[in-house]
Each structure stands twice: as C-alpha cells, then as structure tokens.
Design an enzyme around this catalytic site. Sequence first.
Site, PDB file in Angstrom:
ATOM      1  N   HIS A 127      44.882 -37.354 -46.231  1.00  0.00           N
ATOM      2  CA  HIS A 127      45.456 -38.690 -46.457  1.00  0.00           C
ATOM      3  C   HIS A 127      45.624 -39.010 -47.943  1.00  0.00           C
ATOM      4  CE1 HIS A 127      45.301 -39.595 -42.272  1.00  0.00           C
ATOM      5  NE2 HIS A 127      43.985 -39.622 -42.202  1.00  0.00           N
ATOM      6  N   ASP A 164      44.805 -32.306 -37.077  1.00  0.00           N
ATOM      7  CA  ASP A 164      43.991 -33.521 -37.064  1.00  0.00           C
ATOM      8  C   ASP A 164      44.687 -34.576 -36.205  1.00  0.00           C
ATOM      9  OD1 ASP A 164      41.665 -34.826 -39.043  1.00  0.00           O
ATOM     10  OD2 ASP A 164      43.128 -36.304 -38.347  1.00  0.00           O
ATOM     11  N   HIS A 166      45.054 -37.606 -36.854  1.00  0.00           N
ATOM     12  CA  HIS A 166      45.778 -38.523 -37.729  1.00  0.00           C
ATOM     13  C   HIS A 166      46.822 -37.745 -38.533  1.00  0.00           C
ATOM     14  CE1 HIS A 166      41.671 -40.248 -37.234  1.00  0.00           C
ATOM     15  NE2 HIS A 166      42.364 -41.343 -36.984  1.00  0.00           N
ATOM     16  N   ASP A 247      39.258 -34.346 -34.533  1.00  0.00           N
ATOM     17  CA  ASP A 247      39.126 -35.680 -33.965  1.00  0.00           C
ATOM     18  C   ASP A 247      40.128 -35.981 -32.852  1.00  0.00           C
ATOM     19  OD1 ASP A 247      41.012 -35.468 -35.968  1.00  0.00           O
ATOM     20  OD2 ASP A 247      40.315 -37.200 -37.112  1.00  0.00           O
TER      21      ASP A 247
END
Length: 315
Positions: A127, A164, A166, A247
């Site tokens: 990120h 991931d 995200h 995740d």
Amino acid sequence: MRTLYYSHPDFLGHDTGVAHPESIDRLHVIEQALSAPEFAPLQRITVDIPADILDKIGLVHSKAMIAKVLSTIPEQGYANFDADTVVSPGSKPAALRAVAAVCDAVDRICTGQSARAFCATRPPGHHAMPDYAMGFCLFNNIAIAAEYARSRYGLTRIAIVDFDVHHGNGTQAAFCEQPQVLYASSHQWPHYPGSGHPSESGIGNIINIPLPTGSGGEVFRDKYRQSILPAVKTFKPELILVSAGFDAHRDDPLASLDLVEDDYRWITDELLCIADACCQGRIISALEGGYNLSALANSVAAHVRSLMGSPTRGE
C-alpha cells in the site's frame, strides 16, 4: 540450491500497539511454523542494513517521502501516518531491514546463488505509495525489489503477482507507466483501499481481478487460469515477485473471502511452473497481510512448502 528464508529480530521491533492486527505475533507464529523439521532445509538468512539503503528506497519513493517517514518515527511511544499506520522506535530498523532483505534476495537470485526466496518481513509494503505511507505500510518492499532488479541487473521483464486480499495500490502506482513491469492483483471488491478496478490497466501492464465478497477457491483459481496466469506466461518474465498476503483466508478478520491453505499451495505451484519455464525458476516472495494467526501460520507453511519443492499442476 536451497530456498532462502529471510527473517530478523528487527522485524519484531516494529511495535504497532495493543490490538493492532499487523502485530509482532504474526512473525512469531510464522517462525514457529517454519521451525518444523520439514523446513530444516531452508537457508535462513539475516541481512545487514547496507550503507546505500536510502538509495535503494529512492528507486521507488521520493526523497520527501523518505524523509517524512523517517522523521515521523518517534524516539519513544507511538506516532501515526493515518488511522491504520502506526510506528514506534523500532519501526525504522524494521522498515530499512525489510528493504535490505528483498534486495539481498534479488542479489542472490540474480547471481545464481539460489532461485527461490521467502521474506518474512514487516512492515508490509504494497500500500505504500511513491509519495506517502499508508495501510500498515511504510516502504513498498516488493516494488523496490523490482526496481532494484531493473537498475542493478538490467532485467527488462519483471512480473509482480499480488494475491493479498487488498489491492496493492502503491505497487500499481509505482509501475502503471512502466512497460518492463507487469503487475497483476487479485483482491476482494469492493474493499480497502478502493482501487483495483479492471479499468485500471496502466499502459496495458496492469491486471486487476476483483473477487466478489464470499468468493472461494474455485472462483479464485478460475480467475487466475483465465487471466493472470496466461498474462504472466505471455509476458515471459525474467523474475517473478510475489506480494504474499494471506488475508483472503476464510478465517481472516479483515476481509470476507473464503480461501484455504490449499489455495495458497495451488497458486504458488502455478507461479513456480511459470518461473521454471520462463526464468530459471527465479521467484521472490515477500510477506504482506494475513491477520488470523493460525490461518497465517498454516498458509505460510503451505506457501513455503511449495517454494521448497517441485511444483505440481492440477486441482
């Protein structure tokens, strides 16, 4: 050649405070899982922070951003970049050593000392934008590894695969106009950070595969078979980098997908098959998310087990 496993006590020094999901315990359970006898063949590596570490970080991040991150890290207590991104005194050596680890993996793999590596680093990175930190991330470890491989070893085709839950908005931002890097991400949609729509395609080098809430392994595998895996094969990478977030597991508290450990085994095997066909098996994986401790430990074990072995194709 043995699979490399990067770890260091400094990564435990990145204290994010009580009840923060990106906690020190994540690495404790990974280390416990990888201490099992079957993982004894791993080549365990700790790296020093090189004198030119800021130059390496500067391959992706602006000087102003680097200065902001380092000056915000407190001498005691905690500080925040945003509501989610907490730093403490140990965050500086952890963040610098995370970059050192992925770059050392690039060195060893590009010079033929090994072909595969897993970097159990924190803070995570995908990120982190070129100009600011966010989403638990300070510096974008995997993006820096890609730029280091390009600048140091002259690689012209690097594929980054991000599973991931995200979207890796920072990695996409770093390479959306860079034809020498292919970035492919699967991620829950809609979900944090709000980016990752299929229309975000860069100059044709960005592939975003949104997964609806509740998607399980069948959907995940079908999307990879239909889009990401063929695109990576066609790209013919000289190196594959993996943003390995766990995740999307069904037990993770920060998301709502339904993957299990065998899905991580499957995608690792598929990427290894491409690496073996295109780039002498060269693949570097760096830890991103994964916040249910039991699911994280079991998923990392499945991932690393695949990295250590011969890939097997199939369901």
